[in-house]
Design a protein around this motif. Structure first.
Motif, PDB file in Angstrom:
ATOM      1  N   PHE A   1       0.816  -1.214   0.000  1.00 51.10           N
ATOM      2  CA  PHE A   1       0.000   0.000   0.000  1.00 51.10           C
ATOM      3  C   PHE A   1       0.853   1.269   0.000  1.00 51.10           C
ATOM      4  O   PHE A   1       0.520   2.251  -0.660  1.00 51.10           O
ATOM      5  N   ILE A   2       1.971   1.235   0.722  1.00 55.57           N
ATOM      6  CA  ILE A   2       2.812   2.424   0.746  1.00 55.57           C
ATOM      7  C   ILE A   2       3.518   2.597  -0.595  1.00 55.57           C
ATOM      8  O   ILE A   2       3.755   3.730  -1.040  1.00 55.57           O
ATOM      9  N   SER A   3       3.831   1.495  -1.273  1.00 55.59           N
ATOM     10  CA  SER A   3       4.420   1.599  -2.610  1.00 55.59           C
ATOM     11  C   SER A   3       3.456   2.279  -3.573  1.00 55.59           C
ATOM     12  O   SER A   3       3.834   3.175  -4.338  1.00 55.59           O
TER      13      SER A   3
ATOM     14  N   PHE B   1       3.795   6.023  -5.350  1.00 55.46           N
ATOM     15  CA  PHE B   1       3.775   6.156  -6.805  1.00 55.46           C
ATOM     16  C   PHE B   1       2.716   7.165  -7.240  1.00 55.46           C
ATOM     17  O   PHE B   1       2.978   8.048  -8.070  1.00 55.46           O
ATOM     18  N   PHE B   2       1.518   7.060  -6.702  1.00 58.48           N
ATOM     19  CA  PHE B   2       0.444   7.966  -7.113  1.00 58.48           C
ATOM     20  C   PHE B   2       0.637   9.375  -6.572  1.00 58.48           C
ATOM     21  O   PHE B   2       0.006  10.314  -7.074  1.00 58.48           O
TER      22      PHE B   2
ATOM     23  N   THR C   1      -4.753  13.310  -0.574  1.00 61.65           N
ATOM     24  CA  THR C   1      -5.149  11.954  -0.190  1.00 61.65           C
ATOM     25  C   THR C   1      -3.950  11.019  -0.159  1.00 61.65           C
ATOM     26  O   THR C   1      -3.728  10.295   0.828  1.00 61.65           O
ATOM     27  N   PHE C   2      -3.154  11.039  -1.220  1.00 58.87           N
ATOM     28  CA  PHE C   2      -2.043  10.090  -1.280  1.00 58.87           C
ATOM     29  C   PHE C   2      -0.873  10.505  -0.391  1.00 58.87           C
ATOM     30  O   PHE C   2      -0.141   9.645   0.103  1.00 58.87           O
ATOM     31  N   TYR C   3      -0.709  11.805  -0.147  1.00 62.53           N
ATOM     32  CA  TYR C   3       0.344  12.219   0.777  1.00 62.53           C
ATOM     33  C   TYR C   3      -0.023  11.833   2.205  1.00 62.53           C
ATOM     34  O   TYR C   3       0.833  11.368   2.975  1.00 62.53           O
TER      35      TYR C   3
ATOM     36  N   ALA D   1       9.329   7.941  -9.503  1.00 59.68           N
ATOM     37  CA  ALA D   1       8.438   7.397  -8.474  1.00 59.68           C
ATOM     38  C   ALA D   1       8.404   5.877  -8.524  1.00 59.68           C
ATOM     39  O   ALA D   1       8.398   5.205  -7.483  1.00 59.68           O
ATOM     40  N   ALA D   2       8.393   5.321  -9.736  1.00 54.27           N
ATOM     41  CA  ALA D   2       8.367   3.866  -9.869  1.00 54.27           C
ATOM     42  C   ALA D   2       9.644   3.239  -9.320  1.00 54.27           C
ATOM     43  O   ALA D   2       9.603   2.203  -8.638  1.00 54.27           O
ATOM     44  N   VAL D   3      10.779   3.863  -9.589  1.00 56.47           N
ATOM     45  CA  VAL D   3      12.057   3.334  -9.096  1.00 56.47           C
ATOM     46  C   VAL D   3      12.084   3.330  -7.574  1.00 56.47           C
ATOM     47  O   VAL D   3      12.487   2.335  -6.943  1.00 56.47           O
ATOM     48  N   VAL D   4      11.656   4.425  -6.954  1.00 55.73           N
ATOM     49  CA  VAL D   4      11.656   4.490  -5.491  1.00 55.73           C
ATOM     50  C   VAL D   4      10.618   3.535  -4.909  1.00 55.73           C
ATOM     51  O   VAL D   4      10.862   2.868  -3.888  1.00 55.73           O
ATOM     52  N   ALA D   5       9.447   3.446  -5.541  1.00 51.89           N
ATOM     53  CA  ALA D   5       8.403   2.555  -5.025  1.00 51.89           C
ATOM     54  C   ALA D   5       8.855   1.100  -5.018  1.00 51.89           C
ATOM     55  O   ALA D   5       8.485   0.329  -4.120  1.00 51.89           O
TER      56      ALA D   5
END
Length: 502
Positions: free
Chosen positions: A120-122, A126-127, A144-146, A240-244
């Protein structure tokens, strides 16, 4: 630098007792000494990397993304930052409450929380950097996502950091890996998105469109369109994808190399006061109150300095191409100077070391007045020194405050974590207020998203936020820290007894 290792919840104090052990006790643990293997310690330390990678990227780049790529108004950015920080602060006691009452499973009592939060945190991270197709509700999307990210990060960090409260076995690899994660976050994210904010962007826009002028008529067609954020969006999505991805990878290694031992039972007679009762006692303790108030100002100043550095370099100076190098200079300076500040703390005392925080004051003012590359690199290096001591100092002073409190009140166990976690709670709230209010100032002076040249009042405001605001807050915090009651230093025997008790 981002989150500190002491950020655990008071309500989780009793839940954070399980020790770490290797999955295979024979090779993973020395049966003669009871010490953890090197592999187990490293796997444990790796578990702390993802949150630091993500927090470092957010601290330096989120505001620039929300303003210039997502192009939401500064007032909405203020609400996003404030709401996210407050949700992270509120999640500390809530997550601690539920973790404390969770039952032990086949994977342990704390590990299921880490594993459950990971997917869920990933997605939330990303979003947080994803550009939705609609425009009217983008502020609500990012808030919301933050908020989800901050709450889930707390739910993951509390059980991971639990062994730091009960045992020092994981402290060294934990803090080492967290430092590495902080550097990785700024480096990886910054390198990927560096092409989105360089000076070439505005140069490309300045070039006339070959078909924009009609020679026959001598007339000019419509002006070139505003800068399109699609290439920027793609770069931020990749970053974002790399960090997620670091979340499932690192937590997978944590699960493979580390498990929990059944925690020893604690006699009922040794239980300390409840969280609310303990909090009421701690906030009435003068040395602790002074420490908290002073670092409310100091930690907020550091967060403001970090958050507005990239915006200042992009819109108030000609330092577009130096952003990534400046961020890395700050972080490398902070990491490398940490052992030096530890020596200074022991050699010259904590009050003298506190003056190291104000070393950055004249330099940030100089950067606001003379925003050139040589000055910026000197300021980045000195800022790293000040950030390092500002992170070390409160965690070295809190044990003295706790010892002083215990000598005066003689309460049972659990008070230590109430002191530590309430400090984290209050500093998170101060950061929320500082970032929210400062971002509103950009809304008032007319910050325009997506343009290459901001209005003069916006430039002046960014100079104030990078220079005058941190200066005033740091000096205020140091003045409070230097006056008022100080904790009494216990005798060596008493100090040893209190340490063993902790």
């Amino acid at each position: 630098m981002s989150a500190s290792p002491g950020g655990t919840s008071a309500s989780a104090a009793e839940a954070l007792s399980p020790r770490l052990a290797a999955h295979t006790p024979e090779p993973g643990r020395d049966s003669r000494t009871g010490r953890l293997s090197f592999c187990t310690k490293m796997c444990y330390g790796i578990g702390g990397i993802p949150n630091q990678v993500a927090s470092s990227a957010i601290a330096f780049y989120l505001q620039l993304f929300l303003l210039d790529v997502a192009q939401i108004p500064a007032a909405q950015v203020s609400l996003v930052l404030f709401g996210g920080k407050v949700s992270g602060a509120a999640a500390d006691p809530v997550a601690g409450f539920f973790i404390n009452r969770s039952r032990r499973t086949g994977s342990g009592r704390l590990m299921p929380w880490v594993l459950g939060c990971t997917p869920f945190i990933s997605l939330a991270y990303f979003f947080l950097w994803f550009l939705p197709p609609f425009t009217n509700l983008r502020g609500l999307w990012y808030m919301t996502f933050y908020c989800l990210f901050q709450a889930l990060a707390t739910g993951m960090a509390l059980p991971w950091a639990g062994s730091w409260v009960s045992s020092s076995a994981g402290f060294v690899p934990g803090i080492t890996m967290e430092m590495a994660g902080t550097l990785m976050g700024a480096a990886v994210h910054g390198l990927i998105v560096s092409g989105a904010h360089g000076s070439h962007k505005c140069k490309d826009i300045a070039l006339p469109d070959p078909v924009a002028i009609t020679p026959e008529a001598g007339l000019e067609t419509s002006p070139p369109p505003q800068f399109c954020p699609v290439p920027q969006t793609r770069l931020y999505t990749i970053a974002a994808a790399v960090v997620a991805v670091t979340y499932p990878v690192c937590i997978g290694l944590l699960r493979l190399g580390v498990t929990e031992q059944p925690e020893p039972s604690t006699p009922a007679s040794s239980q300390g006061p409840s969280f609310l009762a303990g909090l009421g006692l701690t906030v009435r303790h003068p040395p602790y109150l002074k420490l908290v108030i002073s670092f409310l100002f100091i930690s907020a100043a550091i967060q403001v300095e970090q958050s507005y550095l990239v915006l200042f370099c992009t819109h108030a100076s000609q330092l577009h191409d130096h952003v990534q190098s400046l961020v890395l200079t700050i972080l490398v300076s902070a990491v490398l100077s940490t052992p030096l500040w530890e020596w200074v703390l022991q050699r010259f005392g904590k009050r003298m070391s506190a003056f190291g925080i104000c070393v950055m004051v004249p330099f940030v003012i100089l950067l606001a007045v003379v925003p050139t590359a040589p000055v910026a690199y000197v300021v980045a290096f000195v800022s790293g020194l000040s950030i390092a001591v500002s992170l070390l100092l409160p965690w070295s002073m809190l044990p003295d405050v706790v010892d002083d409190f215990q000598l005066q009140h003689q309460h049972g166990p659990g008070m230590e974590t109430i002191f530590y976690s309430s400090y984290v709670f209050f500093t998170k709230l101060s950061g929320a207020g500082a970032l929210g209010i400062s971002m509103l100032s950009l809304e008032f002076v007319g910050y325009t998203a997506g343009v290459c040249k901001q209005a003069e009042q916006v430039v002046v405001t960014l100079k104030v936020l990078i220079g005058a605001v941190p200066t005033c807050m740091i000096l205020t915090g140091l003045c409070i820290l230097m006056v008022g009651p100080t904790p009494k230093v216990p005798s060596p025997d008493t100090s040893r007894r209190l340490s063993l008790r902790r």
